[in-house]
Design a protein around this motif. Structure first.
Motif, PDB file in Angstrom:
ATOM      1  N   GLN A  64       0.852  -1.186   0.000  1.00  0.00           N
ATOM      2  CA  GLN A  64       0.000   0.000   0.000  1.00  0.00           C
ATOM      3  C   GLN A  64       0.894   1.245   0.000  1.00  0.00           C
ATOM      4  O   GLN A  64       2.006   1.221   0.518  1.00  0.00           O
ATOM      5  CB  GLN A  64      -0.909   0.017   1.246  1.00  0.00           C
ATOM      6  CG  GLN A  64      -1.871  -1.150   1.321  1.00  0.00           C
ATOM      7  CD  GLN A  64      -2.993  -1.069   0.276  1.00  0.00           C
ATOM      8  OE1 GLN A  64      -3.017  -0.206  -0.602  1.00  0.00           O
ATOM      9  NE2 GLN A  64      -3.917  -2.011   0.366  1.00  0.00           N
ATOM     10  N   GLY A 330      -8.628   2.389   3.387  1.00  0.00           N
ATOM     11  CA  GLY A 330      -9.672   2.817   2.444  1.00  0.00           C
ATOM     12  C   GLY A 330      -9.940   4.309   2.547  1.00  0.00           C
ATOM     13  O   GLY A 330     -10.118   5.000   1.529  1.00  0.00           O
ATOM     14  N   TYR A 333      -7.146   6.322   0.810  1.00  0.00           N
ATOM     15  CA  TYR A 333      -7.262   6.443  -0.648  1.00  0.00           C
ATOM     16  C   TYR A 333      -8.494   7.244  -1.077  1.00  0.00           C
ATOM     17  O   TYR A 333      -8.431   8.043  -1.999  1.00  0.00           O
ATOM     18  CB  TYR A 333      -7.310   5.049  -1.279  1.00  0.00           C
ATOM     19  CG  TYR A 333      -5.997   4.325  -1.168  1.00  0.00           C
ATOM     20  CD1 TYR A 333      -4.793   4.975  -1.462  1.00  0.00           C
ATOM     21  CD2 TYR A 333      -5.933   3.000  -0.768  1.00  0.00           C
ATOM     22  CE1 TYR A 333      -3.577   4.329  -1.346  1.00  0.00           C
ATOM     23  CE2 TYR A 333      -4.721   2.338  -0.662  1.00  0.00           C
ATOM     24  CZ  TYR A 333      -3.545   3.017  -0.950  1.00  0.00           C
ATOM     25  OH  TYR A 333      -2.337   2.376  -0.844  1.00  0.00           O
ATOM     26  N   ARG A 334      -9.621   6.977  -0.407  1.00  0.00           N
ATOM     27  CA  ARG A 334     -10.864   7.622  -0.838  1.00  0.00           C
ATOM     28  C   ARG A 334     -10.779   9.137  -0.639  1.00  0.00           C
ATOM     29  O   ARG A 334     -11.195   9.916  -1.484  1.00  0.00           O
ATOM     30  CB  ARG A 334     -12.034   7.060  -0.004  1.00  0.00           C
ATOM     31  CG  ARG A 334     -13.404   7.520  -0.463  1.00  0.00           C
ATOM     32  CD  ARG A 334     -13.800   6.781  -1.709  1.00  0.00           C
ATOM     33  NE  ARG A 334     -14.994   7.327  -2.340  1.00  0.00           N
ATOM     34  CZ  ARG A 334     -14.971   8.209  -3.335  1.00  0.00           C
ATOM     35  NH1 ARG A 334     -13.825   8.673  -3.799  1.00  0.00           N
ATOM     36  NH2 ARG A 334     -16.084   8.631  -3.890  1.00  0.00           N
ATOM     37  N   THR A 341     -12.791   3.732  -6.356  1.00  0.00           N
ATOM     38  CA  THR A 341     -13.290   2.354  -6.324  1.00  0.00           C
ATOM     39  C   THR A 341     -12.334   1.446  -5.556  1.00  0.00           C
ATOM     40  O   THR A 341     -11.183   1.781  -5.313  1.00  0.00           O
ATOM     41  CB  THR A 341     -13.530   1.759  -7.740  1.00  0.00           C
ATOM     42  OG1 THR A 341     -12.350   1.107  -8.209  1.00  0.00           O
ATOM     43  CG2 THR A 341     -13.971   2.811  -8.739  1.00  0.00           C
ATOM     44  N   GLN A 342     -12.846   0.304  -5.215  1.00  0.00           N
ATOM     45  CA  GLN A 342     -12.083  -0.691  -4.460  1.00  0.00           C
ATOM     46  C   GLN A 342     -12.393  -2.054  -5.065  1.00  0.00           C
ATOM     47  O   GLN A 342     -13.556  -2.468  -5.095  1.00  0.00           O
ATOM     48  CB  GLN A 342     -12.548  -0.638  -2.989  1.00  0.00           C
ATOM     49  CG  GLN A 342     -12.239  -1.854  -2.154  1.00  0.00           C
ATOM     50  CD  GLN A 342     -10.796  -1.907  -1.701  1.00  0.00           C
ATOM     51  OE1 GLN A 342     -10.326  -0.965  -1.070  1.00  0.00           O
ATOM     52  NE2 GLN A 342     -10.096  -2.986  -2.013  1.00  0.00           N
ATOM     53  N   VAL A 385     -17.478  -0.722  -4.885  1.00  0.00           N
ATOM     54  CA  VAL A 385     -16.799  -1.995  -4.604  1.00  0.00           C
ATOM     55  C   VAL A 385     -17.165  -2.983  -5.705  1.00  0.00           C
ATOM     56  O   VAL A 385     -18.326  -3.100  -6.075  1.00  0.00           O
ATOM     57  CB  VAL A 385     -17.249  -2.538  -3.232  1.00  0.00           C
ATOM     58  CG1 VAL A 385     -16.647  -3.906  -2.962  1.00  0.00           C
ATOM     59  CG2 VAL A 385     -16.877  -1.558  -2.125  1.00  0.00           C
ATOM     60  N   PRO A 409      -7.275   0.640  -5.853  1.00  0.00           N
ATOM     61  CA  PRO A 409      -6.761  -0.166  -4.741  1.00  0.00           C
ATOM     62  C   PRO A 409      -7.480  -1.515  -4.732  1.00  0.00           C
ATOM     63  O   PRO A 409      -8.702  -1.566  -4.916  1.00  0.00           O
ATOM     64  CB  PRO A 409      -7.121   0.662  -3.500  1.00  0.00           C
ATOM     65  CG  PRO A 409      -7.386   2.044  -4.002  1.00  0.00           C
ATOM     66  CD  PRO A 409      -7.914   1.882  -5.392  1.00  0.00           C
ATOM     67  N   SER A 410      -6.715  -2.574  -4.515  1.00  0.00           N
ATOM     68  CA  SER A 410      -7.300  -3.919  -4.647  1.00  0.00           C
ATOM     69  C   SER A 410      -6.971  -4.780  -3.443  1.00  0.00           C
ATOM     70  O   SER A 410      -5.857  -4.714  -2.918  1.00  0.00           O
ATOM     71  CB  SER A 410      -6.748  -4.606  -5.903  1.00  0.00           C
ATOM     72  OG  SER A 410      -6.968  -3.795  -7.049  1.00  0.00           O
ATOM     73  N   ASP A 411      -7.949  -5.577  -3.037  1.00  0.00           N
ATOM     74  CA  ASP A 411      -7.714  -6.609  -2.019  1.00  0.00           C
ATOM     75  C   ASP A 411      -7.574  -7.938  -2.740  1.00  0.00           C
ATOM     76  O   ASP A 411      -8.508  -8.379  -3.419  1.00  0.00           O
ATOM     77  CB  ASP A 411      -8.911  -6.722  -1.064  1.00  0.00           C
ATOM     78  CG  ASP A 411      -8.968  -5.592  -0.046  1.00  0.00           C
ATOM     79  OD1 ASP A 411      -8.023  -4.771  -0.001  1.00  0.00           O
ATOM     80  OD2 ASP A 411      -9.957  -5.541   0.712  1.00  0.00           O
ATOM     81  N   SER A 471      -2.157  -2.528  -3.314  1.00  0.00           N
ATOM     82  CA  SER A 471      -3.000  -3.685  -2.978  1.00  0.00           C
ATOM     83  C   SER A 471      -2.691  -4.169  -1.571  1.00  0.00           C
ATOM     84  O   SER A 471      -1.603  -3.933  -1.043  1.00  0.00           O
ATOM     85  CB  SER A 471      -2.772  -4.835  -3.972  1.00  0.00           C
ATOM     86  OG  SER A 471      -1.446  -5.330  -3.853  1.00  0.00           O
TER      87      SER A 471
END
Ligand code: F6P
Length: 556
Positions: A64, A330, A333-334, A341-342, A385, A409-411, A471
């Motif tokens: 991150q 989150g 970034y937001r 988006t996520q 999401v 950003p990704s999980d 991520s």
């Protein structure tokens, strides 16, 4: 116990917000390559394990775009909004959903039987465990073949009729845990009011051996009642006797009156409470279909997974608190990078519905523009999401994640052990892709590196990857009931963390009401006879909607 929001002041005007704004300005120009170069140990220091042995989940946030200083500043923000106090308030039954005047006590659904959690002076835990015991006894009867259909045959098909939280949770979890489900019970989930959904399901079920679970918190949701009515007519057409309903229909609801009015004996009803939000209800009686599939002991393990994450969220320091960090990253970034988006990318085919489940959990909870004290929010709130399982997504939309102009950003969610082993090289290949994607996203490939590979000069800009795409990696040991419970609870609490910072109510959903009201009126206009529609010229909507309704009536 009444409870008031911890902060009524504008979060954007707070000192921690200002500190994060300054810090973001410093950090934005820095590439993850530099962050790793400056601190090569971040791969070890920015990860931790929640739980132990087969039940462990590792959370790695080293890729991150943040530093330990960022984490400290985000922790200051969490303290500023009294996140710890808000967690305690939620878990103890305070009215954390003031627009509906009630608590949000999904954590009580997985509390141990000796816990005491009071609503209006009454400990709710015994009632939770009573329902669990009734569900368990019923599930055992169905699974053992003791519960018989009207013609004396055991149940082979179960249809869960519900929508939103009364569908997505059980449908997602059943698919996720199919490897521990009883293969002799076919589970079906009907949600869409599009008749194709229920018709397709009924076509593959035998009415003599089908159990219908009508799952609706309110028992007033038009889609669910329409589908349930179709199931009822199908059953009666085959079995020819109203009395058959008692053998083939059960209800899960908070509304006994409406269940009885529909014609389901309330002895065959499993209840829950208004303090369980629909999207937080998979661990209530709404999970009955899942319990039928995996059995009561595995369902208990599922609940134990939620409980383990609840305790972790309640007790762990912010820097080692998985749900709190997920939420705070989150926010980072937001609000400070303006990433809207996520993505949630499970490297597990069984978690195919997990992104859809999280869409409701996150977007119905935090898709809000009004603060708890009634002001328009001054900062961005819930992200969009979305996601699909890897590796499928790699061959579809990952191009944009790698080289598009939008940062997502990704999980990444994966497991050390496979749920199925057909031989061959499947799992290591799957996981090789899992690790490769986060590495490629973070570090990319510079033009110089591409050129050094002998790529033609005109192709170098096309083949270079900027990297610096953030991520998190969530690595579980195995996709078990326990791990799934932990994962769901982690996202529930991530959403709560963000709601507390933004000062919004994550437990109401007024935004879905207007469409329902308009649809009710339009249904009457669509169903009106030609004679009654003679004054169709005076439809009450805007000119676009009026024209579309008239055209539909002509075409159908
Ligand atoms: O319309 C939205 C919603 O109320 C969701 O919040 C809920 O999960 C879904 O509809 C279904 O509601 P019910 O369980 O009352 O049928």
């Amino acid at each position: 116990m009444a409870d008031s929001p911890a902060t009524s002041s504008d979060i954007a005007a707070s000192a921690p917000w200002a500190a994060l704004t300054d810090h973001a300005a410093e950090l934005k120009p820095q590439h993850l390559r530099e962050l790793f170069a400056v601190d090569p140990s971040r791969g070890e220091s920015m990860r931790f394990t929640v739980g132990s042995s087969d039940r462990a989940i590792d959370f790695d946030y080293a890729k991150q775009r943040l530093t330990s200083e960022t984490v400290g500043l985000l922790a200051d923000l969490a303290d500023h909004v009294d996140l710890r106090g808000r967690i305690a308030a939620m878990m103890s039954g305070a009215v954390v959903n003031p627009t509906e005047g009630r608590p949000a006590l999904h954590t009580a659904l997985r509390a141990p039987s000796d816990a005491v959690i009071e609503v209006d002076g009454v400990n709710v835990v015994p009632a939770v465990h009573d329902v669990l015991a009734r569900l368990g006894a019923f599930a055992e009867r169905v699974r053992s073949g003791a519960w018989l259909g009207f013609t004396g045959k055991p149940v082979r098909h179960v249809i869960n009729v519900g929508i939103g939280g009364s569908d997505l949770g059980p449908a997602m979890a059943y698919q996720a845990l199919a490897h521990v489900a009883d293969p002799s019970l076919d589970m079906h989930f009907v949600s869409n009011v599009d008749g194709a959904d229920v018709a397709g399901t009924l076509a593959v079920c035998d009415p003599e051996q089908t159990l219908v679970i009508v799952a609706s918190k309110s028992f007033g949701t038009i889609e669910t009642l329409t589908n349930a009515q179709s199931c009822r007519e199908w059953l009666l057409a085959a079995l020819g006797d109203e009395a058959a309903v008692a053998n083939h229909f059960v209800a899960v609801s908070t509304n006994a009156e409406r269940v009885a009015a529909f014609g389901i004996d309330t002895d065959n009803m499993f209840g829950f409470w208004d303090w369980v939000g629909g999207r937080y209800s998979v661990d209530s009686a709404i999970g009955l279909s899942l319990m039928l599939a995996i059995g009561p002991p595995a369902f208990a393990d599922f609940l134990a997974g939620f409980r383990a994450m609840d305790e972790h969220y309640r007790d762990a320091p912010w820097a080692e608190n998985m749900p709190a960090l997920m939420g705070l990253i989150g926010i980072w970034y937001r609000n400070f990078f303006d990433f809207g988006t996520q993505a949630v990318l499970p490297y597990s085919d069984r978690l195919a519905r997990f992104p859809a489940y999280l869409q409701q959990l996150d977007m119905e909870s935090n898709g809000k523009s009004t603060t708890l004290d009634g002001r328009v929010v001054s900062v961005e709130t819930g992200p969009i999401v979305w996601g699909e399982p890897g590796t499928n997504g790699q061959h579809a939309f990952y191009q944009l994640i790698h080289q598009g102009t939008t940062i997502i950003p990704s999980d990444f969610i994966g497991f050390a052990r496979p749920v199925a082993d057909p031989g061959g090289r499947h799992h290591d290949q799957l996981m090789a892709n899992f690790f490769a994607q986060t590495e490629a996203l973070a570090f990319g490939r510079t033009a110089a590196e591409v050129a050094a590979e002998g790529v033609a000069a005109e192709l170098v800009p096309h083949k270079a990857f900027g990297g610096n795409r953030p991520s998190s990696t969530i690595l579980g040991v195995e996709l078990s009931p326990h791990t799934l419970g932990m994962l769901i609870a982690a996202y529930e609490h991530k959403v709560f963390t963000q709601a507390v910072v933004w000062g919004v109510n994550p437990f109401d959903q007024w935004g879905v009401e207007l469409g329902k009201v308009l649809a009710t009126a339009i249904t009457a206009e669509l169903e009106a006879s030609a004679a009654d529609f003679a004054d169709g010229a005076s439809l009450p909507h805007d000119s676009s909607t009026n024209a579309l309704i008239r055209r539909y009536r002509e075409l159908r």
